[in-house]
Design a protein around this motif. Sequence first.
Motif, short mmCIF file in Angstrom:
data_model
loop_
_atom_site.label_atom_id
_atom_site.label_comp_id
_atom_site.label_asym_id
_atom_site.label_seq_id
_atom_site.Cartn_x
_atom_site.Cartn_y
_atom_site.Cartn_z
N PHE A 219 0.83 -1.21 0.00
CA PHE A 219 0.00 0.00 0.00
C PHE A 219 0.87 1.26 0.00
CE2 PHE A 219 -2.12 3.38 2.45
CZ PHE A 219 -3.26 3.57 1.68
N THR A 220 1.87 1.29 0.87
CA THR A 220 2.77 2.45 0.95
C THR A 220 3.48 2.67 -0.38
OG1 THR A 220 3.14 1.96 3.29
CG2 THR A 220 4.68 3.48 2.24
N ALA A 221 3.90 1.60 -1.03
CA ALA A 221 4.57 1.71 -2.33
C ALA A 221 3.66 2.36 -3.36
CB ALA A 221 5.02 0.34 -2.81
N GLN A 222 2.37 2.01 -3.34
CA GLN A 222 1.44 2.61 -4.30
C GLN A 222 1.20 4.08 -3.99
OE1 GLN A 222 -2.13 0.17 -4.89
NE2 GLN A 222 -1.02 -0.73 -6.62
N VAL A 223 1.14 4.41 -2.70
CA VAL A 223 1.00 5.82 -2.32
C VAL A 223 2.21 6.61 -2.81
CG1 VAL A 223 0.94 7.43 -0.37
CG2 VAL A 223 -0.47 5.36 -0.32
N LEU A 224 3.40 6.07 -2.60
CA LEU A 224 4.62 6.74 -3.04
C LEU A 224 4.67 6.86 -4.56
CD1 LEU A 224 7.25 5.07 -0.67
CD2 LEU A 224 6.44 7.44 -0.59
N GLU A 225 4.24 5.83 -5.25
CA GLU A 225 4.21 5.90 -6.71
C GLU A 225 3.40 7.11 -7.16
OE1 GLU A 225 2.52 3.32 -10.53
OE2 GLU A 225 2.46 2.47 -8.51
N GLY A 226 2.25 7.35 -6.51
CA GLY A 226 1.44 8.52 -6.85
C GLY A 226 2.16 9.82 -6.57
N TYR A 227 2.90 9.88 -5.46
CA TYR A 227 3.66 11.09 -5.14
C TYR A 227 4.71 11.36 -6.22
CZ TYR A 227 1.95 10.80 -0.24
OH TYR A 227 1.19 10.76 0.89
N TYR A 228 5.46 10.32 -6.59
CA TYR A 228 6.54 10.50 -7.58
C TYR A 228 5.98 10.92 -8.93
CZ TYR A 228 9.33 7.92 -4.12
OH TYR A 228 9.96 7.51 -2.97
N LYS A 229 4.82 10.42 -9.28
CA LYS A 229 4.22 10.81 -10.56
C LYS A 229 3.86 12.29 -10.56
CE LYS A 229 2.46 6.32 -12.08
NZ LYS A 229 1.27 5.47 -12.35
N VAL A 230 3.36 12.78 -9.43
CA VAL A 230 3.08 14.21 -9.33
C VAL A 230 4.39 15.00 -9.42
CG1 VAL A 230 2.22 16.06 -7.85
CG2 VAL A 230 0.97 13.90 -7.99
N LEU A 231 5.42 14.56 -8.72
CA LEU A 231 6.71 15.25 -8.76
C LEU A 231 7.27 15.30 -10.18
CD1 LEU A 231 8.36 13.82 -5.51
CD2 LEU A 231 7.64 16.19 -5.90
N TYR A 232 7.15 14.19 -10.89
CA TYR A 232 7.61 14.15 -12.28
C TYR A 232 6.89 15.21 -13.10
CZ TYR A 232 8.13 12.57 -17.11
OH TYR A 232 8.36 12.53 -18.46
N ASP A 233 5.57 15.27 -12.97
CA ASP A 233 4.79 16.25 -13.74
C ASP A 233 5.20 17.67 -13.40
OD1 ASP A 233 3.36 14.24 -15.01
OD2 ASP A 233 1.66 14.34 -13.62
N LEU A 234 5.52 17.92 -12.12
CA LEU A 234 5.92 19.26 -11.71
C LEU A 234 7.29 19.63 -12.27
CD1 LEU A 234 4.71 19.34 -7.99
CD2 LEU A 234 3.58 20.25 -10.02
N VAL A 235 8.20 18.67 -12.30
CA VAL A 235 9.51 18.93 -12.90
C VAL A 235 9.35 19.29 -14.37
CG1 VAL A 235 11.72 17.90 -13.54
CG2 VAL A 235 10.78 17.49 -11.27
N ILE A 236 8.52 18.54 -15.07
CA ILE A 236 8.29 18.80 -16.50
C ILE A 236 7.64 20.16 -16.70
CG2 ILE A 236 7.06 18.02 -18.56
CD1 ILE A 236 9.49 16.29 -17.70
N ALA A 237 6.70 20.52 -15.80
CA ALA A 237 6.02 21.82 -15.91
C ALA A 237 6.98 22.98 -15.68
CB ALA A 237 4.86 21.88 -14.92
N ASN A 238 8.01 22.77 -14.83
CA ASN A 238 9.11 23.72 -14.65
C ASN A 238 8.63 25.10 -14.18
OD1 ASN A 238 11.84 24.38 -14.70
ND2 ASN A 238 11.73 25.24 -16.77
N HIS A 239 7.80 25.11 -13.15
CA HIS A 239 7.39 26.39 -12.58
C HIS A 239 8.60 27.04 -11.91
CE1 HIS A 239 5.40 29.37 -10.04
NE2 HIS A 239 4.28 29.16 -10.72
N PRO A 240 8.83 28.33 -12.14
CA PRO A 240 10.05 28.97 -11.61
C PRO A 240 10.13 29.03 -10.09
CG PRO A 240 8.56 30.60 -12.56
CD PRO A 240 8.03 29.27 -12.96
N LEU A 241 9.01 28.85 -9.40
CA LEU A 241 9.03 28.91 -7.93
C LEU A 241 8.90 27.53 -7.29
CD1 LEU A 241 6.87 32.11 -7.27
CD2 LEU A 241 9.36 31.86 -7.11
N ASP A 242 9.03 26.48 -8.09
CA ASP A 242 9.06 25.11 -7.57
C ASP A 242 10.51 24.63 -7.53
OD1 ASP A 242 6.32 25.12 -7.40
OD2 ASP A 242 5.98 23.87 -9.16
N HIS A 243 10.93 24.11 -6.38
CA HIS A 243 12.31 23.68 -6.20
C HIS A 243 12.33 22.27 -5.58
CE1 HIS A 243 13.29 27.89 -6.94
NE2 HIS A 243 12.37 28.20 -6.04
N PHE A 244 13.36 21.49 -5.93
CA PHE A 244 13.39 20.08 -5.57
C PHE A 244 14.73 19.70 -4.93
CE2 PHE A 244 10.67 20.89 -9.17
CZ PHE A 244 9.51 20.18 -8.88
#
Length: 312
Positions: A219-244
Amino acid sequence: MDGLLNWIPYKFEKPDGTWQLRWMDLAERHIAEPFFDETIAICLSKMRERSVYNPLSDTGFLAGSSRGINAIPPTAFIFHVSRCGSTLLTQALSIDPANIVYAEAPLIDEILRAFVQDKNLKEEEVEKWFKAAVKIMGQKRKSQYQQLFIKLDSWHIHFYPLLRKWFPETPFYFLSREPGAVIISHHKRRGLHSVPGIIEASLLKIELEERHYSDFNFFTAQVLEGYYKVLYDLVIANHPLDHFYDYSWGMDNLLKHFFASITAKTTNESEMKKRLGFHSKYPGQPYHNDIKVDLPDYHHANLAYQNFITAL
């Protein structure tokens, strides 16, 4: 509103069909506990020593009282996947007397999740409550306060579109870590989002199945998978005020990267760095790497993490 100085709402609830808030007196306390629910327990205990009165208000009072407060706007919101250094970061930030730091304040979560309890709520109403609460939490209670940092709960990454819409000019800082280490940490001591049924599955973007209740790590692995997918989308979107920042880059570099990314300032960096050498949740204990535990390889979570890291 000088009468509200040091008073903040700490709980948002709907016990009788009407949304209301519970308030507490922070007094002169500088918030330094690893999690804000610990601060709540301390402050409520001291309040009970003085009076049995338990202050309540409606949402109208929340919005109205925030207008007259001298407050510091959020310097940054801190997002994370859990067990990735976020508590250590906020603990370091709280060392500087110029910083107001809230780490996973229940009130923030309760307002965001009000949508789940009340399908009739409009976004504009929740936005008004959220911003009013943040403003009161950021009141300039001490003359030295200059910055306000709010660490969200891990599942709030799924609220990113709303929060970015509401705070278009605020830096967002995202902390991550490879899934195996996160899962091992939850295997030893579980967080709310690593047990099915505590946080709404729809919020976690999970469809519950029988295996989840017999294999919490899956269950935790699936929750994390969802988090990483959001993070990937945010990196691709490249908002100037988002930092990783990823845990694998080393905790020694975290503070330097954090302050450079969000263009914040500190005069206590050396003391903050010392804090990084101790356990995030137990400040008196020197930090030791997690003991390895043999667990299955959760392929989909690993793949989602690798896609995110590669995109950075």
